[in-house]
Design an enzyme around this catalytic site. Sequence first.
Site, mmCIF file in Angstrom:
data_model
loop_
_atom_site.group_PDB
_atom_site.id
_atom_site.type_symbol
_atom_site.label_atom_id
_atom_site.label_comp_id
_atom_site.label_asym_id
_atom_site.label_seq_id
_atom_site.Cartn_x
_atom_site.Cartn_y
_atom_site.Cartn_z
ATOM 1 C CE LYS B 79 -3.861 1.997 2.634
ATOM 2 N NZ LYS B 79 -4.686 1.840 3.868
ATOM 3 C CB SER B 154 -7.827 3.969 2.846
ATOM 4 O OG SER B 154 -7.035 3.405 3.847
ATOM 5 C CB SER B 178 -8.173 1.173 5.884
ATOM 6 O OG SER B 178 -8.846 2.402 6.018
#
Lengths: 106, 493
Positions: B79, B154, B178
């Site tokens: 990420k 996210s 997330s």
Amino acid sequence: MKSEKITDEVVRCIEKAAMLRLAGAQRGQVRGDLEQMLTYMDRLQELDTSGIIPVLHPFLETGVFREDQADGQDLAGALKAQTPEGMDGCYMVPQAVKAQQPDGGE
Amino acid sequence: MSMIEMTALGLGRKIAQREISVREAAQAVLGQIDAVDDTIHAYITINEEALFQRAKTVQQKIDSGAICSPLAGVPVSIKDNICVKDMLTTCGSRILENFIPPYSAEAVRKLSDAGAVILGKTNMDEFGMGNTTETSAYGATRNPWNTNHVPGGSSGGACAAAAAGECFYALGSDTGGSIRQPSAFCGVTGLKPTYGTVSRYGLVAYASSLEQIGPIARDVSDCAAVLETIAGYDPKDSTSVRRKDGDFTSALAEDVRGMRIGIPQDFLDDETGEEIKSAVWAAVRQLEESGASTEVFNLGLTEFMVPAYYIIASAEASSNLARFDGVRYGRRAPEYTDLNDMYQRSRSEGFGTEVKRRIMLGSYVLSTEYYEAYYHKALQTKGLIKQAFDNAFKRYDVILAPAAPHTAPLVGAAAQDVMKTYMSDVHTVAVNLAGLPALSLPGAIDSGGLPVGIQLIGAPFQEKKIIRTGFTLEKMRNFNNNIITKIKERAER
């Protein structure tokens, strides 16, 4: 407790604290959003928290310390190389403190 | 089964047995990325040259016996809020459009030591603020199951990549859901560890008291293996916890006999979709058939969880993001008149609307006049929420709940109602407030063809119980959550 109406003045104060500057139309939108968010968050006032200790870390109750020793990492050069504007290993920024003239002017 | 449909551990075994080379694995997954990522947009950065160089190095180490980890040679995505040395790390924001970290996060270092091959950096909501991956400054990611829908957020890029065969596993981060929510939306498995289990060194901070790095993969076994690799005490993270039980893969047993499962009635209210509830009850029945006892209970405080979370997260974000001022790194505004003007222009031009919204909310609740009413109150609420979970875990080993109140919404829906979007985090935020471990795994496919995720929540440091429960449920799965070949064929049409 009801949240205070979020006025333009309040938004300007928050912008200053947050080092932000909103464009005109965006200021109105954010003002409305903040008002809505704070009204929703006001429901916390319905909860009786008398005598409850605020929780920062879920498990640790004391601060964590380490020995005051350098760890041998030398990232200074690599970190300074990241700056948008640098010179001789220093970060270059606009003058922060303006020299005062003998007559008191700047 | 094609190579890109393998699990991370399955591929790792093939590589260890010399049936597949590291280069072949990298080529196969790059082929999938080439085929589908124009549509899905899971990635912000891929460095092909570095990837093949790394593949060559790892192969040599495997051949010489220097690395023998079960994940050696397996391509992974990271990420984009987790630092990887010499690889662009943007956090989905314009303000870091040129930031190349001079060091790697501790979790990345551990994966690298185990022979991981990093494919690239995945898309995300800007600085982790969002639950659809639509606030990214680099464009939205699409859900591989149906590209008219969001992947969640996210960690939307990471979950979409794992679901679409664009990586074999991924690292994400979870501050308020997330990892878990996008895992549910994308039909993959994601795990948020107990707070302090995985070092946050190198994770760009959003809300430091709430977030953890965690694995996203196609099954529970992969998640357990990745967690085993990245977990561990790190003196560089002052919130890191010393744990003795790092052997998470030892919990991969199909056995829940005697386990006590609690189902919070308040997480199955009218706001939760009927097909979501059906998936939860189906999991309950499966666990009962396997010898677990189940009981419905009231957790309480659900109406206060989201307000408390957003006050605390925004307050911490306003502090953590103060560092982005155009001085030491990141984007500086091209024109300014003085120092304050430089700060304000750099930040205002570099941050998106959602980030500005949350920074301003955080600044307000930390101001002298409102600190007691909001921030202090929210921390007290956090204490009560933690107590509620502590009480529940006196009676139950695992709490079973939805991962989200609905399946993945349509692209663009979230922007129309910000508060509704915030409130949809109700099933996940309390886990972060209490520092608990939680696993999200596929529970069903809904009538619209979208995945439904279920969430297993454990007591602090009880990852093994949720891993064991999740592994057992996974073995009883009666639907296919593998869409890799289907989406490749769709992209090629």
